[in-house]
Design a protein around this motif. Structure first.
Motif, PDB file in Angstrom:
ATOM      1  N   ALA A 273       0.839  -1.205   0.000  1.00 60.82           N
ATOM      2  CA  ALA A 273       0.000   0.000   0.000  1.00 60.82           C
ATOM      3  C   ALA A 273       0.871   1.251   0.000  1.00 60.82           C
ATOM      4  N   ARG A 274       1.954   1.230   0.770  1.00 58.03           N
ATOM      5  CA  ARG A 274       2.894   2.361   0.805  1.00 58.03           C
ATOM      6  C   ARG A 274       3.547   2.564  -0.552  1.00 58.03           C
ATOM      7  N   ALA A 275       3.937   1.465  -1.197  1.00 51.74           N
ATOM      8  CA  ALA A 275       4.555   1.559  -2.523  1.00 51.74           C
ATOM      9  C   ALA A 275       3.584   2.146  -3.542  1.00 51.74           C
ATOM     10  N   ILE A 276       2.316   1.757  -3.446  1.00 55.12           N
ATOM     11  CA  ILE A 276       1.302   2.308  -4.351  1.00 55.12           C
ATOM     12  C   ILE A 276       1.160   3.802  -4.108  1.00 55.12           C
ATOM     13  N   GLN A 277       1.065   4.194  -2.854  1.00 52.14           N
ATOM     14  CA  GLN A 277       0.930   5.614  -2.513  1.00 52.14           C
ATOM     15  C   GLN A 277       2.143   6.411  -3.002  1.00 52.14           C
ATOM     16  N   ASP A 278       3.332   5.868  -2.807  1.00 49.19           N
ATOM     17  CA  ASP A 278       4.551   6.547  -3.266  1.00 49.19           C
ATOM     18  C   ASP A 278       4.549   6.697  -4.781  1.00 49.19           C
ATOM     19  N   ARG A 279       4.145   5.656  -5.480  1.00 52.85           N
ATOM     20  CA  ARG A 279       4.091   5.695  -6.950  1.00 52.85           C
ATOM     21  C   ARG A 279       3.080   6.740  -7.415  1.00 52.85           C
ATOM     22  N   GLN A 280       1.917   6.780  -6.774  1.00 49.10           N
ATOM     23  CA  GLN A 280       0.889   7.758  -7.148  1.00 49.10           C
ATOM     24  C   GLN A 280       1.371   9.182  -6.882  1.00 49.10           C
ATOM     25  N   THR A 281       2.084   9.371  -5.776  1.00 44.82           N
ATOM     26  CA  THR A 281       2.616  10.692  -5.458  1.00 44.82           C
ATOM     27  C   THR A 281       3.647  11.116  -6.492  1.00 44.82           C
ATOM     28  N   ARG A 282       4.540  10.190  -6.864  1.00 42.59           N
ATOM     29  CA  ARG A 282       5.545  10.519  -7.884  1.00 42.59           C
ATOM     30  C   ARG A 282       4.894  10.839  -9.221  1.00 42.59           C
ATOM     31  N   THR A 283       3.898  10.043  -9.610  1.00 40.08           N
ATOM     32  CA  THR A 283       3.207  10.248 -10.879  1.00 40.08           C
ATOM     33  C   THR A 283       2.490  11.594 -10.896  1.00 40.08           C
ATOM     34  N   ALA A 284       1.897  11.969  -9.754  1.00 44.76           N
ATOM     35  CA  ALA A 284       1.164  13.242  -9.664  1.00 44.76           C
ATOM     36  C   ALA A 284       2.105  14.427  -9.805  1.00 44.76           C
ATOM     37  N   HIS A 285       3.365  14.254  -9.440  1.00 48.90           N
ATOM     38  CA  HIS A 285       4.330  15.351  -9.485  1.00 48.90           C
ATOM     39  C   HIS A 285       5.133  15.390 -10.780  1.00 48.90           C
ATOM     40  N   ASP A 286       4.939  14.396 -11.656  1.00 41.78           N
ATOM     41  CA  ASP A 286       5.681  14.363 -12.917  1.00 41.78           C
ATOM     42  C   ASP A 286       5.052  15.245 -13.965  1.00 41.78           C
TER      43      ASP A 286
END
Length: 157
Positions: free
Chosen positions: A144-157
């Protein structure tokens, strides 16, 4: 939708990863099917869950977040509105816009469904050995943390 990961015509998949994916699919299906409160479809359950967790959405944003067309979301919201699960309210930030929010009844159905899914998952985990239980309780939050981190990175790209 086109996905960059699907560009290769033939994908080589690690059998262990494929086995894990099958297990995740079975678990998700089992847990989803255990939630019966409100008699909601999968799409309605997902939308009411999002509104319950995240608060009001514009219809177009809700459709995008749920990965469905705006006409389909409009029909779904209309059905949920008739059932008393959601209501349309004015957007205080933009008088022309309308938000969809969960009603008290919708929030209660969301909570009941979450409790049913939680109980189903807890019963499954209870059938495991102690080391397996510990592994699941460590792995699932890490994923779940990895998913959240990925979504955060994608949102900032």
């Amino acid at each position: 939708m086109h996905n960059a990961l699907m560009d290769k015509r033939v994908m080589e998949v690690d059998p262990r990863a494929e086995g894990l994916m099958i297990a995740v699919e079975q678990m998700v299906r089992y847990v989803r099917q255990s939630a019966v409160a409100g008699g909601l479809s999968t799409a309605a359950s997902s939308a009411i869950g999002r509104l319950g967790r995240e608060g009001p959405y514009r219809l177009s944003e809700l459709a995008r977040a749920e990965g469905v067309s705006q006409p389909n979301m409009t029909q779904l919201v209309t059905r949920m509105e008739r059932a008393g699960l959601v209501r349309r309210v004015a957007d205080h930030n933009d008088g022309r816009a309308v938000l969809v929010e969960a009603t008290e009844s919708g929030i209660e159905v969301f909570r009941q469904r979450r409790a049913e899914r939680t109980q189903a998952l807890d019963l499954l985990i209870g059938e495991l050995t102690e080391p397996e239980q510990q592994a699941v309780r460590t792995a699932l939050p890490a994923l779940a943390r990895a998913i959240q981190d990925r979504q955060t990175r994608t949102a900032h790209d």
